[in-house]
Design an enzyme around this catalytic site. Sequence first.
Site, PDB file in Angstrom:
ATOM      1  CD  GLU A  37     -60.550   7.621 -31.560  1.00 60.77           C
ATOM      2  OE1 GLU A  37     -60.596   8.493 -32.430  1.00 60.77           O
ATOM      3  OE2 GLU A  37     -60.065   7.902 -30.425  1.00 60.77           O
ATOM      4  CB  CYS A 192     -54.828  23.264 -29.006  1.00 62.85           C
ATOM      5  SG  CYS A 192     -54.900  24.408 -30.524  1.00 62.85           S
ATOM      6  CB  CYS A 198     -51.167  30.227 -26.670  1.00 63.47           C
ATOM      7  SG  CYS A 198     -52.432  29.813 -28.005  1.00 63.47           S
ATOM      8  CB  CYS A 201     -49.310  25.220 -26.049  1.00 62.87           C
ATOM      9  SG  CYS A 201     -49.111  24.076 -27.364  1.00 62.87           S
ATOM     10  CB  CYS A 207     -48.183  27.566 -32.675  1.00 64.51           C
ATOM     11  SG  CYS A 207     -49.534  28.018 -33.115  1.00 64.51           S
TER      12      CYS A 207
HETATM   13  S1  SF4 Z   1     -49.701  27.479 -29.348  1.00 66.28           S
HETATM   14 FE1  SF4 Z   1     -50.914  27.077 -31.096  1.00 66.28          FE
HETATM   15  S2  SF4 Z   1     -51.123  24.914 -30.925  1.00 66.28           S
HETATM   16 FE2  SF4 Z   1     -50.513  25.580 -28.828  1.00 66.28          FE
HETATM   17  S3  SF4 Z   1     -52.440  26.042 -27.975  1.00 66.28           S
HETATM   18 FE3  SF4 Z   1     -51.966  28.084 -29.179  1.00 66.28          FE
HETATM   19  S4  SF4 Z   1     -52.766  27.770 -30.938  1.00 66.28           S
HETATM   20 FE4  SF4 Z   1     -52.987  25.750 -30.246  1.00 66.28          FE
END
Ligand code: SF4
Length: 350
Positions: A37, A192, A198, A201, A207
Amino acid sequence: MTPQQFQHSILTWYDQKGRKNLPWQQDITPYSVWVSEIMLQQTQVSTVIPFYQRFMQRFPDVETLARAPLDEVLHLWTGLGYYARARNLHRSAQCIAQDHESLFPNDLTALMTLPGIGRSTAGAIRSIAFNQPAAILDGNVKRVLARYAAIDGWPGKSETLKKLWAIAEQLAPKERTAQYSQALMDLGATLCTPNPNCPTCPIAGACRALAQDNPHAYPGKKPKKNNPVRHTYFLVISKPTGELLLQKNPPEGLWGGLWIFPQCDDMNAVETFCERHGICTASRQVLPQRRHTFSHFHLDYQPIRIALKTDTNHAIYTSNDRYWYNHQSPRPLGMPAPVVELIKAATRAL
Ligand code: SF4
């Protein structure tokens, strides 16, 4: 999306697509989570991997790290930058060895009293290594949550950060905490990203940034300001046999504890240095100025190569904090990138 739905989506995605073969994901311990980390702060995974492997090979546990000389720790950090991280790792290892019988505390407050361990690193150690509930909010996770909840503002501002922590806490699960933290970090690192993917995702349906068709607007950018420029001269002093003079910086501050070339503010100071140390030069060469950029300023440095006439310049070499560096049998020392580059150039020229 409820927190439970969010967790379920993230975890299902992680089970199928998450990264599980990173070196710090094998034989997980509080120590391995902590080291990784800290290394991953401001640094990409691909850069960190070889540094992490070398570090763990030399310092496999907190006791070994606590006992090691700081020079060696900084040596293995050379090239990774942000050297305060290495100094803090070393100090924290000594605190854990002395005050906690070499066992990591597992509560957030105790973890956060250790040098260099902030709230997110403490959360990562607690959730990943101890499998206890805790939120994390590293740079990648800030981006994911700022977009998910459309939080305006630069995360460096306390008001924005407070909102992001509130969401991170609200979404953090009570179970599968290790996988959840890894999943959030992975989502930020692989999907992201600054240019998000997206369509693939798992939380796209909820989102807010995507609903606004504007993920790039989040998180808010750091206000632009022109960083100041500082100037210095580096004296690259070499013996006829090729050794180069290095001196150790004080332990705190810029490049604290690292070995660098003697520095002067201007050419007058260069002359004074040479006179004071009775330097007899065989040749002197002013090399082109170079720039090293820190997070808050630029350092323009002018290397001056000074080749000594004889090998017997004892006046320069009078303290433990000065050392003639022999590139053929180098001592393990921490050095900042500009010094490493100048040593390479100087030894190539020999
Ligand atoms: S939908 Fe939203 S959280 Fe998902 S990759 Fe796109 S911007 Fe990021």
